[in-house]
Write an enzyme that holds these catalytic residues in place. Structure first.
Site, short mmCIF file in Angstrom:
data_model
loop_
_atom_site.label_atom_id
_atom_site.label_comp_id
_atom_site.label_asym_id
_atom_site.label_seq_id
_atom_site.Cartn_x
_atom_site.Cartn_y
_atom_site.Cartn_z
N LYS A 158 0.86 -1.19 0.00
CA LYS A 158 0.00 0.00 0.00
C LYS A 158 0.90 1.23 0.00
CE LYS A 158 -3.97 1.95 2.53
NZ LYS A 158 -4.95 2.15 1.48
C1 LIG Z 1 -6.71 0.27 -3.78
C2 LIG Z 1 -7.43 -0.24 -2.58
N1 LIG Z 1 -8.02 -1.45 -2.64
C3 LIG Z 1 -8.68 -1.96 -1.59
C4 LIG Z 1 -8.78 -1.27 -0.40
C5 LIG Z 1 -9.50 -1.87 0.77
O1 LIG Z 1 -8.59 -2.29 1.74
P1 LIG Z 1 -8.95 -2.30 3.29
O2 LIG Z 1 -10.17 -3.15 3.42
O3 LIG Z 1 -7.79 -2.88 3.95
O4 LIG Z 1 -9.22 -0.90 3.67
C6 LIG Z 1 -8.18 -0.01 -0.29
C7 LIG Z 1 -8.24 0.75 0.96
O5 LIG Z 1 -7.31 0.82 1.70
C8 LIG Z 1 -7.47 0.50 -1.39
O6 LIG Z 1 -6.90 1.70 -1.32
#
Ligand SMILES: Cc1ncc(COP(=O)(O)O)c(C=O)c1O
Length: 310
Positions: A158
């Protein structure tokens, strides 16, 4: 707009919100060299509690490791620091933003001489796609932008730089009158939203793209896989062709921000009955049951925030 809180945590110390500044020539500003998290603290019936804190901190360290960033803190230390941050800021329901980046020093691409800066901040925050969206669903499009190809920008990390791609997806969707865009991967299969994972239901079975489809390993995605299993709804991680979105009975997003948001149309084609479907509703019931403290936290997803005494 952001409402400032009192304190931000920086490299092991609390500083004032106003003092959380960095130099314009920090490595991250030119080269996007950051990793981050988005975490929610919920106001449960038993007081404020953080949703899946350790999993978020673990993903932060994983994201950093991919980029050879050495953070001086463990999952346990970061988790404790988040709880302390929420305690000193006297927060109830809020959003937490852990952030680690390459700071000030050298100005070339090679980042190894630049110090790592680690910050933890929090602020009050409501529903991402709106309260109404959770009940009514949102109208989305398939983006003309693809997610990052494998072996370009690693999707499992991330990293701040990935969100340049997310911004293209989001801006295009909004410019065309949609709430959000769904990006395909480089092979033309469904990947994810600009900030959400995606689930597609057909004939009572849930499908979601696998980690190899350039998706972020969402922590809410994992919660949905777990809850679906618990309540006996079949779920598979599999390649999803674009046209599945149009013929699905239900499509919904998951994410820390979006929670579980139903999708009622894709590219102006009505999905199922054009409103939240029964499976999304059932999963919402379980999910909100946990985070509101109304059902047993079977999986140990909530970490209570200690109360400030005195
Ligand atoms: C690109 C992306 N995909 C999926 C998610 C969902 O991830 P999470 O459930 O860990 O927030 C996020 C959010 O953080 C994201 O930025």
């Amino acid at each position: 707009m952001l409402t400032p809180t009192e304190k931000i945590w920086h490299n092991g110390h609390f500083i004032r919100w106003e003092d959380a500044k960095t130099h314009v020539l920090s490595h991250v500003v030119s080269y996007g060299s950051s990793v981050f998290e988005g975490v929610r603290c919920y106001e449960t019936a038993q007081g404020p509690a953080v949703f899946r804190l350790r999993e978020h901190m673990r993903r932060l360290l994983d994201s950093a490791k991919v980029y050879r960033m050495e953070l001086a803190y463990s999952v346990e230390e970061l988790s404790a620091a988040v709880l302390e941050l929420l305690r000193v800021n006297k927060m109830g329901a809020c959003y937490v933003r852990p952030l680690a980046f390459r700071g000030y020093g050298e100005v070339g691409v090679n980042p190894t001489k630049n110090p790592m800066e680690v910050y933890l901040a929090c602020w009050e925050w409501g529903k991402y796609l709106g309260e109404e969206a959770l009940a009514e669903g949102v109208d989305v499009c398939v983006s003309s932008w693809n997610r990052m190809a494998p072996n370009t920008l690693p999707a499992l990390s991330k990293a701040g730089a990935n969100y340049m791609n997310s911004q293209l997806i989001k801006m295009e969707a909004l410019a065309n009158g949609y709430s959000e865009g769904i990006a395909l991967d480089v092979n033309g299969y469904v990947s994810e939203g600009s900030g959400e994972n995606i689930f597609v239901v057909r004939d009572g079975k849930i499908h979601t793209p696998p980690l190899g489809a350039s998706v972020l390993p969402g922590i809410t995605r994992d919660a949905i896989l777990t809850l679906a299993q618990e309540i006996g709804i079949p779920v598979v991680e599999t390649i999803v062709p674009r046209e599945m979105l149009y013929i699905a009975d239900e499509v919904f997003f998951s994410g820390t921000a979006a929670e579980i948001t139903p999708i009622r149309s894709v590219d102006r084609i009505t999905v199922g009955a054009g409103r939240r479907g029964p499976i999304a509703e059932r999963l919402q019931k379980e999910f909100f049951g946990v985070i509101e403290g109304k059902r047993e936290d079977t999986f140990g997803w909530l970490t209570p925030v200690p109360v400030l005494v005195g």
